[in-house]
Design a protein around this motif. Structure first.
Motif, PDB file in Angstrom:
ATOM      1  N   LEU B 601       0.850  -1.189   0.000  1.00 20.52           N
ATOM      2  CA  LEU B 601       0.000   0.000   0.000  1.00 20.52           C
ATOM      3  C   LEU B 601       0.880   1.230   0.000  1.00 20.52           C
ATOM      4  O   LEU B 601       1.846   1.311   0.759  1.00 20.52           O
ATOM      5  N   GLY B 602       0.592   2.170  -0.886  1.00 27.34           N
ATOM      6  CA  GLY B 602       1.403   3.381  -0.893  1.00 27.34           C
ATOM      7  C   GLY B 602       0.805   4.444  -1.788  1.00 27.34           C
ATOM      8  O   GLY B 602      -0.079   4.176  -2.598  1.00 27.34           O
ATOM      9  N   PRO B 603       1.290   5.709  -1.608  1.00 30.57           N
ATOM     10  CA  PRO B 603       0.804   6.786  -2.481  1.00 30.57           C
ATOM     11  C   PRO B 603       1.452   6.672  -3.869  1.00 30.57           C
ATOM     12  O   PRO B 603       2.571   6.199  -4.001  1.00 30.57           O
ATOM     13  N   ARG B 604       0.728   7.066  -4.848  1.00 24.45           N
ATOM     14  CA  ARG B 604       1.254   7.070  -6.225  1.00 24.45           C
ATOM     15  C   ARG B 604       0.639   8.281  -6.919  1.00 24.45           C
ATOM     16  O   ARG B 604      -0.570   8.305  -7.138  1.00 24.45           O
ATOM     17  N   ASP B 605       1.473   9.299  -7.209  1.00 26.90           N
ATOM     18  CA  ASP B 605       0.975  10.578  -7.781  1.00 26.90           C
ATOM     19  C   ASP B 605      -0.152  11.112  -6.900  1.00 26.90           C
ATOM     20  O   ASP B 605       0.012  11.239  -5.699  1.00 26.90           O
ATOM     21  N   ASP B 606      -1.313  11.389  -7.514  1.00 37.11           N
ATOM     22  CA  ASP B 606      -2.433  11.905  -6.720  1.00 37.11           C
ATOM     23  C   ASP B 606      -3.394  10.785  -6.351  1.00 37.11           C
ATOM     24  O   ASP B 606      -4.583  10.994  -6.181  1.00 37.11           O
ATOM     25  N   LYS B 607      -2.812   9.555  -6.261  1.00 36.32           N
ATOM     26  CA  LYS B 607      -3.664   8.408  -5.934  1.00 36.32           C
ATOM     27  C   LYS B 607      -3.052   7.612  -4.804  1.00 36.32           C
ATOM     28  O   LYS B 607      -1.886   7.776  -4.452  1.00 36.32           O
ATOM     29  N   VAL B 608      -3.905   6.733  -4.277  1.00 39.17           N
ATOM     30  CA  VAL B 608      -3.399   5.747  -3.328  1.00 39.17           C
ATOM     31  C   VAL B 608      -3.533   4.396  -4.004  1.00 39.17           C
ATOM     32  O   VAL B 608      -4.568   4.103  -4.615  1.00 39.17           O
ATOM     33  N   ARG B 609      -2.441   3.573  -3.904  1.00 43.15           N
ATOM     34  CA  ARG B 609      -2.420   2.346  -4.688  1.00 43.15           C
ATOM     35  C   ARG B 609      -2.260   1.152  -3.748  1.00 43.15           C
ATOM     36  O   ARG B 609      -1.387   1.131  -2.889  1.00 43.15           O
ATOM     37  N   LEU B 610      -3.146   0.181  -3.936  1.00 37.89           N
ATOM     38  CA  LEU B 610      -3.054  -1.061  -3.154  1.00 37.89           C
ATOM     39  C   LEU B 610      -2.851  -2.212  -4.126  1.00 37.89           C
ATOM     40  O   LEU B 610      -3.669  -2.456  -5.013  1.00 37.89           O
TER      41      LEU B 610
END
Lengths: 130, 697
Positions: B601-610
């Protein structure tokens, strides 16, 4: 509560229009040391609650004549029953309904289908383990 | 019984072979007689003036009478009076011929009486024609034109024919009177003929021949009159002209177009052309020319007559130019009506308004309120109208624009009225298209409404059904729990195992009911979301913990990695938990013992990615696309239990949050599901999503 404390076994009012569920609730609670009075619709539940002043009420939400929310509201409005613990049973799944139940004044809220053991645990949590 | 010619609606006589043949025969006879007259030497008075000349006149009269019977003009009196004039001349010529043969030339004589009576007869015939045509021409304008011709003719006649006679001392008063009567008769005839010619279109043979005949007669008369006043040597040329005139008039009456003397057939042309102006200017020049000629020849100037005629010509010319100016002004007015009309058509809302606008404009154009738009479906009343033009939309006549003003106003406005009709047709077509569009839009709206209602009914139905199913399920799982706990009696191992199977399947049934309800809500967009600030790290950690037991049971290792800097999300934690649960339980379920499930789980650009990856059986590439389809189960999942709804619901919930779920898989290696949620959730804009959707138990 004063009258309930005098009883040997706490009195629980169970109200549901479904005979089998009513039987299930009664069986579980009677086996667990409670006396159960049954009502099959909202009006009967309200009458019994006022007459018997049970230590706790387990009310189905969707009942004929008066629904569980309404019965709860009326019990809360009546000085004699305003402090009676109430657990609502419902097949409704939406959180909004849970919210509505608590707003009406319910102490707890159990979703159908429920585990009889869980019901007992919740009742005991309110009335104290016997 | 006379043969009735076939007459079309507008009165035009159709050509019949027999009519044509008769006319050409008559022309041949006329030519023969003319040639015979010219060929016979002048001294044979009897043959020339008692046989050929009267015979020709008689035949001309007969030609006109036959023409009247054959072609039935609306006003036969015009032609019959012309025939009467020729008949009077016939008597006069017969008498004169007899005098000549006898060697006598009495003057005045009864022959002169008949000659002179012929002029009023001819003039009356033409006057009737003019009267009949008054509706079709601008009476004022033609009267002015005729007046100009008459004024200049009067001057010329006076100076060259009348005054010399008056000045001739050798003549008695009676002789002077009769001699002057001839040019005066000519002048009257010229004036009426001019009036007729100005108002008629000479586009038919009969009128052309008639006018030629009148001109020939006039020339003959002038030549004859000049011999009388001694300006020209006596010759038979004037007689030849007179004979040609008679032949032409007779032929004109026999031609099938002779009815156009009193009825306009063709479209009258516009008669204010340059030729008109030149003609008017030429007439204005007549008095000065006469003055010049007289003074050059050193003859009397007749100033009073000349000045009077100049004055009359000037006044008439001024009036004439005024009518021209007015005409131009009216044309400009029509143009302005038409341009306003186009704008009004665009503003009109429906067919009735369009008709009203067209009628009002047409009324302005013809100067009265007779113009009507008669819808074709109202049925043609059968009434004849002075003007009628079809209003045609896509080849179908939907209406007719009719008007009943005086023929003159109609003629002036004709082109404009046709423009009114064609613009109305375009506007009607536009209106028809718009109406069709409105109808389609209304039909679509109704259909939409019905579909929405059906959708709601479906949702209501699914909702009711799932709640109703929960009531029996409650009893089933409740009593099963009591049974399995052994509270109502000891169970054998088999009894316990079987009851547990029933219990497990009851719970599956319950999951299915829940999934169906959620899927239905996602379909109708009625899934209620309750957005809160969510710490996704905490949520995922909790879910991983709760799946741990199942993972341990399957000997699957779950590794959780949460990156730093994870932002808070606005989301429905319950629904989002459902998505994470689904991804985790799928991964654990499809990973064989000894495998690993990785959760990142982590931030990616202006998103959160799981990312949830497993070392499971994988999904064939051609099935990946269908993975999120409801009730679709990958071929490699056949041994694993599931409802087939989980992923489609997870995707629906992710999308309701503005996010996505994607998948990468390789058979035998593993599968990775990626959930991406925007940090700026669409729930920000609509935080209170449908929270009243719940219904029934």
């Amino acid at each position: 509560m004063s009258e309930g404390a005098a009883r040997e076994r706490p009195l629980v009012l169970a109200a549901d229009d479904d005979e089998d569920i009513l039987g299930l609730v009664s069986f579980r609670l009677e086996r667990s040391g409670y006396t159960v009075v049954q009502a099959r619709d909202g009006e009967a539940a309200l009458e019994l609650a006022v007459k018997e002043l049970p230590d706790l009420a387990v009310l189905d939400v969707m009942m004929p004549k008066l629904d569980g929310f309404e019965v709860t509201r009326r019990l809360r409005a009546d000085a004699a029953t305003s402090r009676m613990p109430i657990i609502l049973l419902t097949a409704r799944a939406q959180d909004a309904d849970v919210q509505r139940g608590f707003e009406a004044g319910a102490d707890d809220y159990i979703r159908k289908p429920f585990s009889p053991d869980e019901l007992r645990a919740r009742v005991q949590a309110i009335l104290g383990r016997r | 019984m006379a043969v009735v010619p076939s007459v079309s609606v507008r009165g035009r006589v159709d050509a019949r072979p027999s009519d044509t043949k008769l006319w050409w025969t008559a022309l041949a006879v006329g030519l023969l007689l003319f040639l015979a007259y010219v060929a016979v030497p002048a001294e044979h008075h009897f043959v020339r003036n008692v046989v050929i000349f009267p015979l020709t006149e008689l035949l001309a009269v007969a030609g006109i009478v036959v023409g009247v019977r054959r072609f039935r003009p609306a006003a036969p009196a015009a032609w019959l009076l012309i025939a009467a004039g020729l008949a009077l001349w016939w008597i006069a010529d017969l008498l004169w011929g007899i005098y000549e043969t006898q060697g006598r030339e009495p003057f005045p004589s009864p022959a002169d009486l008949f000659y002179l009576l012929g002029y009023p007869a001819l003039g009356a015939g033409l006057a009737i024609a003019v009267r009949q045509r008054r509706q079709m021409v601008d009476a004022r304008r033609t009267a002015i034109d005729a007046g100009l011709v008459a004024a200049s003719g009067l001057l010329l006649t006076w100076v060259y024919l009348v005054q010399p006679v008056l000045d001739d001392a050798a003549l008695s008063q009676w002789e002077k009177f009769v001699t002057i009567a001839y040019p005066v008769g000519d002048l009257i005839l010229v004036a009426i003929a001019a009036r007729f010619v100005m108002g008629a279109s000479l586009n038919v043979r009969s009128l052309k021949v008639l006018v030629a005949g009148l001109v020939a007669t006039l020339i003959g008369d002038i030549l004859f009159n000049m011999t009388v006043v001694g300006r020209v040597q006596e010759s038979s040329v004037s007689d030849a002209f007179l004979l040609a005139g008679v032949i032409c008039i007779g032929l004109a009456g026999l031609h099938r177009t002779m009815t156009s003397l009193t009825e306009e057939h063709g479209e009258p042309g516009d008669r204010d052309g340059a030729m008109r102006l030149v003609g008017i200017l030429a007439i204005c020049l007549v008095p000065p020319i006469v003055l010049a000629v007289q003074s050059v020849r050193d003859e009397p100037l007749y100033l009073p007559v000349t000045i009077a005629s100049m004055a009359v010509i000037s006044v008439l010319s001024v009036l004439r130019f005024t009518t021209m100016t007015n005409k131009a002004l009216r044309a400009a007015e029509r143009e302005s009506h038409l341009s306003t009309y186009a704008a009004e058509l665009l503003r009109a809302g429906n067919r009735e308004e369009l008709y009203a606008v067209a009628e009002r404009t047409a009324g302005d154009l013809v100067g009265n309120d007779t113009p009507k738009v008669v819808a074709s479906r109202d049925g043609d009343t059968g009434a004849e109208h002075a003007f009628a033009t079809p209003v045609t939309v896509r080849g179908e006549q939907v209406a007719e624009l009719v008007a009943d003003a005086g023929a003159l106003n109609i003629r002036r406005a004709r082109n404009s009225l046709e423009t009114v009709a064609s613009e109305l047709a375009l506007a009607l077509e536009r209106e028809r298209l718009l109406a069709a569009e409105r109808e389609t839009a209304a039909a679509l709206a109704t259909q939409n409404q019905r579909l929405r209602e059906l959708d709601e009914m479906k949702d209501q139905f699914v909702s009711t059904v799932s709640h109703e199913l929960r009531t029996p399920l409650t009893s089933m799982v409740g009593y099963l729990e009591i049974l399995i706990a052994g509270e109502v009696g000891e169970l054998t191992d088999d009894q316990r195992r079987f009851l547990e199977i029933i219990d497990r399947n009851s719970r599956r049934l319950n999951d299915l009911i829940e999934d169906i309800l959620v899927a239905s809500r996602l379909d109708t967009g009625r899934l209620s979301l309750e957005p809160k600030d969510v710490d996704l790290g905490q949520l995922v950690t909790e879910r991983v913990e709760s799946i741990q037991k199942a993972a341990d049971a399957g000997d699957v290792e779950v590794r959780l990695v949460i990156a730093d800097g994870l932002p808070q999300l606005l989301a429905d934690p319950m629904r989002l938990g459902q998505v994470v649960d689904n991804l985790l339980s799928n991964a654990v379920k499809f990973t064989p013992a000894g495998g690993t499930v990785g959760v990142v789980l982590g931030p990616r650009d202006d998103k959160v990615r799981l990312e949830v990856s497993d070392t499971g059986v994988g999904i064939p590439a051609d099935e990946v696309g269908r993975l999120f389809t409801r009730f679709y189960r990958a071929s490699t999942a056949s041994t694993i239990q599931g409802t087939g709804l989980g992923l489609s619901i997870a995707k629906g919930i992710a999308e309701a949050h503005g996010g996505t779920i994607t998948v990468v898989s390789e058979v035998g290696v593993g599968t990775t599901f990626v959930l991406e949620l925007p940090v700026r959730s669409p729930l920000d804009e609509a935080p209170a999503a449908d929270t009243t959707a719940g219904a029934g138990t």
